[in-house]
Motif scaffolding. Structure first.
Motif, PDB file in Angstrom:
ATOM      1  N   UNK A 172       0.787  -1.123  -0.085  1.00 36.76           N
ATOM      2  CA  UNK A 172       0.057  -0.171  -0.052  1.00 36.76           C
ATOM      3  C   UNK A 172       0.688   1.269  -0.021  1.00 36.76           C
ATOM      4  N   UNK A 173       2.002   1.189   0.802  1.00 37.65           N
ATOM      5  CA  UNK A 173       2.942   2.409   0.579  1.00 37.65           C
ATOM      6  C   UNK A 173       3.264   2.549  -0.807  1.00 37.65           C
ATOM      7  N   UNK A 174       3.722   1.510  -1.365  1.00 37.14           N
ATOM      8  CA  UNK A 174       4.219   1.749  -2.857  1.00 37.14           C
ATOM      9  C   UNK A 174       3.196   2.269  -3.730  1.00 37.14           C
ATOM     10  N   UNK A 175       1.801   1.730  -3.359  1.00 35.69           N
ATOM     11  CA  UNK A 175       0.508   2.362  -4.285  1.00 35.69           C
ATOM     12  C   UNK A 175       0.641   3.704  -4.105  1.00 35.69           C
ATOM     13  N   UNK A 176       0.468   4.131  -2.518  1.00 31.54           N
ATOM     14  CA  UNK A 176       0.377   5.583  -2.277  1.00 31.54           C
ATOM     15  C   UNK A 176       1.217   6.194  -2.829  1.00 31.54           C
ATOM     16  N   UNK A 177       2.653   5.846  -3.076  1.00 33.12           N
ATOM     17  CA  UNK A 177       3.752   6.775  -3.672  1.00 33.12           C
ATOM     18  C   UNK A 177       3.394   7.036  -5.247  1.00 33.12           C
ATOM     19  N   UNK A 178       2.857   5.922  -5.771  1.00 31.35           N
ATOM     20  CA  UNK A 178       2.357   5.758  -7.143  1.00 31.35           C
ATOM     21  C   UNK A 178       1.344   6.877  -7.463  1.00 31.35           C
ATOM     22  N   UNK A 179       0.449   6.909  -6.404  1.00 31.38           N
ATOM     23  CA  UNK A 179      -0.608   7.936  -6.564  1.00 31.38           C
ATOM     24  C   UNK A 179       0.099   9.254  -6.399  1.00 31.38           C
ATOM     25  N   UNK A 180       0.969   9.533  -5.605  1.00 27.71           N
ATOM     26  CA  UNK A 180       1.501  10.947  -5.332  1.00 27.71           C
ATOM     27  C   UNK A 180       2.338  11.210  -6.476  1.00 27.71           C
ATOM     28  N   UNK A 181       2.914  10.393  -7.323  1.00 31.98           N
ATOM     29  CA  UNK A 181       3.498  10.672  -8.646  1.00 31.98           C
ATOM     30  C   UNK A 181       2.550  11.059  -9.670  1.00 31.98           C
ATOM     31  N   UNK A 182       1.150  10.316  -9.673  1.00 34.72           N
ATOM     32  CA  UNK A 182       0.385  10.473 -10.716  1.00 34.72           C
ATOM     33  C   UNK A 182      -0.268  11.684 -10.409  1.00 34.72           C
ATOM     34  N   UNK A 183      -0.597  12.290  -9.068  1.00 34.77           N
ATOM     35  CA  UNK A 183      -1.157  13.431  -8.576  1.00 34.77           C
ATOM     36  C   UNK A 183      -0.230  14.589  -9.079  1.00 34.77           C
ATOM     37  N   UNK A 184       1.107  14.331  -8.967  1.00 36.20           N
ATOM     38  CA  UNK A 184       2.022  15.498  -9.154  1.00 36.20           C
ATOM     39  C   UNK A 184       1.935  15.795 -10.709  1.00 36.20           C
ATOM     40  N   UNK A 185       1.775  14.626 -11.410  1.00 36.48           N
ATOM     41  CA  UNK A 185       1.882  14.861 -12.947  1.00 36.48           C
ATOM     42  C   UNK A 185       0.923  15.291 -13.522  1.00 36.48           C
ATOM     43  N   UNK A 186      -0.445  15.342 -12.715  1.00 38.90           N
ATOM     44  CA  UNK A 186      -1.764  15.843 -13.372  1.00 38.90           C
ATOM     45  C   UNK A 186      -1.698  17.377 -12.938  1.00 38.90           C
ATOM     46  N   UNK A 187      -0.910  17.807 -12.079  1.00 37.26           N
ATOM     47  CA  UNK A 187      -0.895  19.136 -11.692  1.00 37.26           C
ATOM     48  C   UNK A 187       0.280  20.089 -12.297  1.00 37.26           C
ATOM     49  N   UNK A 188      -0.231  21.198 -12.465  1.00 36.17           N
ATOM     50  CA  UNK A 188       1.111  22.301 -13.131  1.00 36.17           C
ATOM     51  C   UNK A 188       2.393  22.144 -12.549  1.00 36.17           C
TER      52      UNK A 188
END
Length: 304
Positions: A172-188
């Motif tokens: 789950x920690x790796x999944x949350x890190x992946x979500x963080x990367x995806x969220x960052x990529x979706x933002x300016x």
């Protein structure tokens, strides 16, 4: 496999949880500079706090926030009520994780502290382009209900000692890190890097092609054509967005793929050279040593 998943896979990150903190009032908990290859992270399960870096930067952390130090920078967790009473800290064992508290009342912040171990020889292509302080709100990526469910499961598994709890929590920690990367990529994004590159809808088409066929002898003209740009425009926008030239990206990606194959397979050097786009074993060996500082054979021996 999509681009981000492939880059994370090449990074070979191993997540580990260190401690859960439920703190109130005034507190300062210091973290020294981490060892090379260790990336500390913090995930706020509820409430808020400050993260203060050794360089004086303060980051406000709220429920659902994820923060990673890709280069292990020294930092401190600080309470948001500096004039409140400072209570003594104590650590007890609560289920799978130690629990740090400083009072009996409702905590001002509930957070999990952990780290990722970056395996020797694995790719740094993604991690090297992350900012020194990588901070993302996961609530902006997931619905609050979805994130609450994930965090609730993480909290529950961390508190009990059921069979398989450690495997669930680390995954789950790796999944949350992946979500963080995806969220960052979706933002300016202000800083250049791979996440900014992946967020560029025109440039990312060429990156998908390169990752799908790394052995192809890619030219600037071909990649620019995929992005529907002129060569000059493509080269300029790529460097502005990624913070590296097209040639540097191609080389880094191929060396990352080669490193993974050397570490995780018994394939010959000549076979790996062809897999990542080199006409001869000698040319591959020269490029690999320039990138990694050792020959492919020595690299494999060091890993063993």
């Amino acid at each position: 496999m999509d681009i981000l998943s492939r880059l994370i896979d090449l990074s070979r990150l191993q997540p580990a949880l260190d401690i859960r903190c439920q703190l109130q009032g005034a507190f300062v908990i210091g973290h020294e500079q981490a060892e090379k290859g260790t990336l500390p992270f913090h995930l706020v399960l509820g409430g808020d706090c400050l993260i203060r870096t050794g360089k004086g930067l303060e980051v406000r952390m709220r429920s659902g926030d994820f923060l990673l130090f890709p280069r292990g920078e020294a930092h401190a967790i600080v309470g948001t009520h500096p004039k409140a009473q400072t209570l003594p800290l104590k650590v007890t064992q609560e289920g799978m994780l130690p629990l740090r508290t400083n009072g009996e009342g409702e905590p001002d912040v509930d957070l999990i502290c952990g780290h990722f171990n970056h395996a020797w020889g694995s790719s740094t292509l993604l991690l090297d382009t992350l900012p020194d302080v990588f901070h993302v709100s996961l609530i902006e990526e997931q619905s609050e209900e979805t994130l609450r469910t994930l965090v609730g499961l993480l909290r529950q598994e961390a508190m009990v000692e059921q069979p398989g709890a450690l495997a669930i929590v680390t995954a789950m920690c790796l999944a949350l890190f992946t979500m963080a990367l995806r969220a960052s990529g979706a933002s300016p994004l202000e800083a250049p890097g791979l996440l900014a590159l992946l967020a560029n809808q025109r440039l990312v088409r060429s990156i998908k092609s390169v990752i799908a066929s790394p052995a192809h002898p890619w030219t600037l003209s071909e990649l620019a054509g995929i992005a529907a740009m002129s060569r000059a425009t493509y080269a300029r926008q790529f460097q502005e967005c990624a913070g590296m030239t097209v040639g540097a990206f191609l080389t880094d990606l191929r060396m990352s793929l080669a490193s993974s194959l050397l570490l995780q397979s018994q394939r010959t050097t000549a076979d790996i050279a062809a897999e990542v786009g080199y006409q001869s074993e000698a040319a591959f060996g020269k490029a690999f040593k320039a990138s990694k500082g050792v020959t492919p054979g020595r690299f494999r021996q060091q890993a063993q």
